[in-house]
Scaffold this motif. Structure first.
Motif, PDB file in Angstrom:
ATOM      1  N   HIS A   1       0.864  -1.188   0.000  1.00 28.00           N
ATOM      2  CA  HIS A   1       0.000   0.000   0.000  1.00 28.00           C
ATOM      3  C   HIS A   1       0.891   1.225   0.000  1.00 28.00           C
ATOM      4  CE1 HIS A   1      -3.100   2.865   0.693  1.00 28.00           C
ATOM      5  NE2 HIS A   1      -4.003   2.013   1.147  1.00 28.00           N
ATOM      6  N   ARG A   2       1.067   1.830  -1.186  1.00 23.89           N
ATOM      7  CA  ARG A   2       2.034   2.910  -1.344  1.00 23.89           C
ATOM      8  C   ARG A   2       1.529   4.265  -0.882  1.00 23.89           C
ATOM      9  NH1 ARG A   2       3.014   0.816  -7.372  1.00 23.89           N
ATOM     10  NH2 ARG A   2       0.898   0.082  -6.897  1.00 23.89           N
ATOM     11  N   GLY A   3       0.325   4.325  -0.328  1.00 17.18           N
ATOM     12  CA  GLY A   3      -0.182   5.572   0.216  1.00 17.18           C
ATOM     13  C   GLY A   3       0.117   5.766   1.688  1.00 17.18           C
ATOM     14  N   VAL A   4       0.616   4.713   2.361  1.00 14.66           N
ATOM     15  CA  VAL A   4       0.874   4.777   3.801  1.00 14.66           C
ATOM     16  C   VAL A   4       2.224   4.136   4.091  1.00 14.66           C
ATOM     17  CG1 VAL A   4      -1.567   4.792   4.422  1.00 14.66           C
ATOM     18  CG2 VAL A   4      -0.371   2.605   4.206  1.00 14.66           C
ATOM     19  N   PRO A   5       2.825   4.408   5.266  1.00 10.81           N
ATOM     20  CA  PRO A   5       4.168   3.889   5.570  1.00 10.81           C
ATOM     21  C   PRO A   5       4.181   2.375   5.794  1.00 10.81           C
ATOM     22  CG  PRO A   5       3.613   5.794   6.949  1.00 10.81           C
ATOM     23  CD  PRO A   5       2.345   5.364   6.278  1.00 10.81           C
TER      24      PRO A   5
END
Length: 380
Positions: A284-288
């Protein structure tokens, strides 16, 4: 980060002679060696100085893999405290119908994410401030070794058996944090596990995939202080509407039973390598990395890659856009649902050198959060 990106692009785009490969015709069966220093990134920790070396045997012309066997060594260090040392063997042409992947690694992640257990989508979960900068972080030190043996059953269908051994230490950063609230002090968990999976491989090739599908599903049994079990499934697909465009999608799900470790909640036993459960460049590249931690997970990814300049077998440079989403389960039972998902999107640039060497830089955003990603491979 922009300086790191420019440096990495320059290093990866350097002439192959600078990587330790002589300019000569390469024949199938020939052994070659390459070595290169470059700029990579540690999870949630910014740029790392990394040295990587390859030793490989060229596959036959027209093979769906680039190398018949490859040995890789990596060593990296971040000025902010993270480091890694990894040795990997990939042997897709072990014997007729057989393949092997194995890896040993030691990593120190100085700023791994920890926001609590469960689907922590509350707006007040991001409590990092100048006064308490480590509220959502934990140190993770990990020793990991695994081997994955695959046997083709019929046509594109194979069976895979993998064994894993892990020692993971988690230690709170200074000051208040969610990790201190949940666990109070540092701890180490040692575990061993085995996984059996079926793999359906319909890809046109394994490097720079342009069309086809890769579907896997299996069951894992693990032993630590107590035992746990896990079922999982991952489906990936690719299509190419034009010669320079690739559309791809992925769906994944998993659920743990018994008494799982924290490490098992953070990692999925995907075929031939592991992937993070939900967060970061792999899922999930929107969150760390480490943003969502739970017994179960469900998620999807949709991505489009567009080559801006394609040099065919010599490489390409392009842009990409993506939408990632998903959620985890901790106290509630796993269910097929789209409720309480965290959905994010973003884009980035990528560089491919020769057939299989990929570098990508992404910026993602998800419901008030953001994440800059840097990866030396496709996300899936």
């Amino acid at each position: 980060m922009r300086r790191a990106l420019v440096a990495a692009l320059l290093l990866w785009a350097a002439p192959l002679s600078a990587q330790g490969i002589e300019r000569k015709e390469v024949e199938p069966g020939q052994w070659l060696t390459s070595y290169i220093p470059f700029i990579a990134a540690a999870p949630n920790d910014g740029p790392t100085i990394e040295f990587r070396a390859w030793h490989w045997k060229k596959a036959e012309w027209g093979d769906r893999v680039t190398n018949a066997v490859q040995l890789t060594g990596r060593a990296g260090w971040s000025p902010r405290g993270s480091w890694l040392a990894i040795g990997r063997l990939e042997w897709p042409r072990l014997a007729d119908g057989w393949r092997l992947a194995a890896q040993v690694q030691a990593t120190h992640d100085q700023r791994w994410g920890y926001y609590g257990l469960g689907n922590t989508i509350d707006a007040d979960r991001n409590l990092e401030t100048d006064a308490q900068p480590y509220y959502n972080q934990v140190r993770r030190r990990r020793l990991l070794g695994y081997a994955d043996v695959t046997r083709r059953l019929t046509g594109p269908l194979s069976a895979s058996v993998a064994v894993y051994g892990t020692s993971a230490n988690f230690d709170a950063r200074p000051g208040p944090s969610y990790f201190r609230e949940d666990f109070a002090e540092a701890f180490t968990q040692n575990e061993a596990s085995a996984r059996l999976a079926l793999v359906l491989d319909l890809r046109d090739r394994e490097y720079d995939v342009r069309r086809g599908a890769l579907i896997e599903g299996g069951y894992q049994v693990g032993v630590s202080a107590e035992t746990y079990g896990r079922w999982y499934g991952i489906a990936r697909g690719w299509v190419s509407p034009t010669a320079t465009t690739v559309l791809s999608a992925r769906a994944f799900a998993a659920n743990l039973t018994g008494t799982p470790t924290l490490e098992s909640r953070l990692t999925l036993p995907a075929w031939e390598r592991t992937m993070s459960t939900l967060g970061g460049e792999e899922s999930h590249r929107g969150v760390p990395n480490g943003r969502f931690t739970g017994r179960g997970v469900i998620g999807t990814t949709v991505e489009v890659r567009q080559a801006v300049k394609d040099f065919e077998g010599f490489g390409a440079v392009g842009v990409l856009g993506f939408v990632d989403g998903g959620r985890v389960f901790e106290t509630e039972p796993w269910t097929l649902t789209f409720d309480d998902w965290t959905v994010g999107g973003g884009g980035g640039i990528w560089l491919r050198v020769m057939q299989g060497n990929v570098l990508q830089f992404t910026a993602g955003f998800a419901e008030g959060e953001s994440f800059l990603g840097f990866r030396t491979a496709w996300s899936f």
